[in-house]
Design a protein around this motif. Structure first.
Motif, short mmCIF file in Angstrom:
data_model
loop_
_atom_site.label_atom_id
_atom_site.label_comp_id
_atom_site.label_asym_id
_atom_site.label_seq_id
_atom_site.Cartn_x
_atom_site.Cartn_y
_atom_site.Cartn_z
N PRO A 1 0.83 -1.21 0.00
CA PRO A 1 0.00 0.00 0.00
C PRO A 1 0.86 1.26 0.00
O PRO A 1 1.93 1.29 0.63
CB PRO A 1 -0.79 -0.13 1.29
N TRP A 2 0.37 2.32 -0.69
CA TRP A 2 1.17 3.54 -0.78
C TRP A 2 0.39 4.83 -0.52
O TRP A 2 0.97 5.92 -0.49
CB TRP A 2 1.85 3.64 -2.15
N ASP A 3 -0.91 4.75 -0.29
CA ASP A 3 -1.68 5.98 -0.11
C ASP A 3 -2.51 5.93 1.17
O ASP A 3 -3.65 5.46 1.14
CB ASP A 3 -2.58 6.21 -1.32
N PRO A 4 -1.97 6.38 2.30
CA PRO A 4 -0.70 7.08 2.43
C PRO A 4 0.52 6.20 2.67
O PRO A 4 1.63 6.71 2.73
CB PRO A 4 -0.93 7.99 3.64
N GLY A 5 0.35 4.89 2.84
CA GLY A 5 1.50 4.02 3.03
C GLY A 5 2.32 4.44 4.24
O GLY A 5 1.80 4.77 5.30
#
Length: 227
Positions: free
Chosen positions: A207-211
């Motif tokens: 995951p990267w958003d927001p990570g």
């Protein structure tokens, strides 16, 4: 909705209005702008250019946007009324169909491993939102991306805004044991990746958003200090 404007935020010159009104806010959704905004601002990290570019993008009709943006120095700007159904976390038809397949045990995408660890007892985002689209229930907060994660000033500003949102909208966010958890997320206090894992996960399923941009335990700890 009696209080759709935050008293602690600067208001953008021309707030976004997509004629998508709602009567109640159900939760707070946290985002990162992603590093692309730095490319558009010439690669400068700690400058007004990044904030200006981000605001310019979110203010443009037709572009996606959340309700708030938090700059590196803690600047808080409200982009739209809390009553507006901001274009921040829409489910496409393909995404919705994928979640249906996951729910039915017909698909196991890479992101499902971390998602199930984070949300035990739930099979997919439908369970978090009772099947409702994210844009209908969340007020969204964008944080300007920073290479080391959001800054101390951003944490403090997010905490102040988070407390303001919880108070103004009378949100009950967490169960009784929330303060003791490691991650400090709840369906009404989580990240874009939690409700849209299919589009907010990289090729390796991370995951990267927001990570790693936001430490949710720290965010909640600092938010409690303003409640």
């Amino acid at each position: 909705m009696k209080t759709p404007w935050s008293p602690i935020c600067e208001r953008i010159g021309r707030p976004r209005d997509v004629r998508g009104q709602r009567a109640k806010v159900w939760g707070v959704l946290w985002h990162t702008t992603g590093r692309g905004i730095l490319v558009r601002s010439g690669g400068r990290i700690d400058s007004d250019a990044s904030l200006s570019k981000a605001l310019g993008y979110y203010a443009t009709p037709g572009n996606a946007f959340a309700h708030y943006l938090i700059g590196h120095g803690g600047e808080r700007v409200q982009i739209a009324s809390d009553a507006e159904m901001a274009w921040q976390a829409a489910w496409t038809d393909d995404e919705r169909n994928l979640y249906h397949r996951v729910h039915n045990g017909e698909a196991r995408p890479l992101w499902l491993a971390w998602w199930n660890r984070r949300w035990p007892g739930e099979c997919c985002p439908f369970g978090l939102l009772n099947g409702l689209p994210p844009n209908q229930v969340y007020v969204g907060v964008e944080t300007l991306w920073h290479p080391g994660g959001i800054t101390d000033a951003q944490y403090d500003s997010c905490a102040r805004l988070g407390a303001d949102l919880l108070t103004r909208h009378r949100l009950t966010v967490v169960p009784g044991d929330f303060d003791a958890c490691d991650d400090c997320r709840a369906p009404a206090w989580c990240g874009h990746e939690d409700v849209c894992p299919a589009t907010r996960t990289d090729r390796r399923g991370r995951p990267w958003d927001p990570g790693t941009q936001i430490d949710f335990a720290r965010l909640w700890r600092e938010t409690r200090g303003y409640l």
